[in-house]
Design a protein around this motif. Sequence first.
Motif, mmCIF file in Angstrom:
data_model
loop_
_atom_site.group_PDB
_atom_site.id
_atom_site.type_symbol
_atom_site.label_atom_id
_atom_site.label_comp_id
_atom_site.label_asym_id
_atom_site.label_seq_id
_atom_site.Cartn_x
_atom_site.Cartn_y
_atom_site.Cartn_z
ATOM 1 N N SER A 42 0.826 -1.213 0.000
ATOM 2 C CA SER A 42 0.000 0.000 0.000
ATOM 3 C C SER A 42 0.862 1.266 0.000
ATOM 4 O O SER A 42 0.549 2.234 -0.703
ATOM 5 N N LEU A 43 1.954 1.270 0.763
ATOM 6 C CA LEU A 43 2.853 2.436 0.769
ATOM 7 C C LEU A 43 3.521 2.635 -0.586
ATOM 8 O O LEU A 43 3.738 3.769 -1.021
ATOM 9 N N HIS A 44 3.841 1.531 -1.256
ATOM 10 C CA HIS A 44 4.492 1.583 -2.566
ATOM 11 C C HIS A 44 3.646 2.374 -3.561
ATOM 12 O O HIS A 44 4.124 3.317 -4.200
ATOM 13 N N GLY A 45 2.390 2.006 -3.682
ATOM 14 C CA GLY A 45 1.498 2.712 -4.607
ATOM 15 C C GLY A 45 1.195 4.133 -4.154
ATOM 16 O O GLY A 45 1.114 5.061 -4.958
ATOM 17 N N LEU A 46 1.040 4.317 -2.828
ATOM 18 C CA LEU A 46 0.707 5.636 -2.292
ATOM 19 C C LEU A 46 1.767 6.671 -2.634
ATOM 20 O O LEU A 46 1.459 7.735 -3.190
ATOM 21 N N TYR A 47 3.015 6.374 -2.324
ATOM 22 C CA TYR A 47 4.062 7.373 -2.536
ATOM 23 C C TYR A 47 4.348 7.611 -4.015
ATOM 24 O O TYR A 47 4.702 8.717 -4.406
ATOM 25 N N ARG A 48 4.157 6.605 -4.839
ATOM 26 C CA ARG A 48 4.311 6.812 -6.280
ATOM 27 C C ARG A 48 3.258 7.798 -6.782
ATOM 28 O O ARG A 48 3.553 8.724 -7.531
#
Length: 188
Positions: free
Chosen positions: A65-71
């Motif tokens: 979830s953090l991967h997609g969020l920060y992108r």
Amino acid sequence: MSRIGKLPVTLPSGVSISMDEKSRIVKVKGPKGELSQYIHPDIDVTIDGGNVTFGRPSDHKRHRSLHGLYRVLVNNMVTGVSAGFEKKLEVIGVGFKAEATGQQLELSVGHSHPILMVLPKEIQIATETKRGQAPVISLSCIDKQLLGQVAAKIREMRPPEPYKGKGIRYQGEVVRRKAGKTGGKGKK
């Protein structure tokens, strides 16, 4: 991998990006301004030329979830400093008005008094009233989060109601209408 997170962020011409490894803050500069965002320590950021890629240490749900969020956050920053964002709201109702003077918005939307809102200095506001059409409030900003929050606050002053459709709504928003009371008293 995340379908959103694995996509690289491409930098348009005139936009530069930098990251401070110690504080984990990414700064994006462009023709319209500058934005910054904190990046979680678990997410790897790689800046190479005109592309920015993001990586994660594992397939744990939190990391995904953090991967997609920060992108997406960095992509919105790049879009904001290069092109900017805009939202339009319609003020629908008989006698409903909207006027902007500087950073102040005055709304007359059926209350006993006009509502005055002072908007943040980062937001540009314009109102347009054409004869026979609903007044339109145009908001523009480089920060997508701030723009959405301010637009939601304005809409909150008089949300559209389902019976006559009066209120403040986003341009293009569809309001589901309900049938009012039908029939007279005593019908069974």
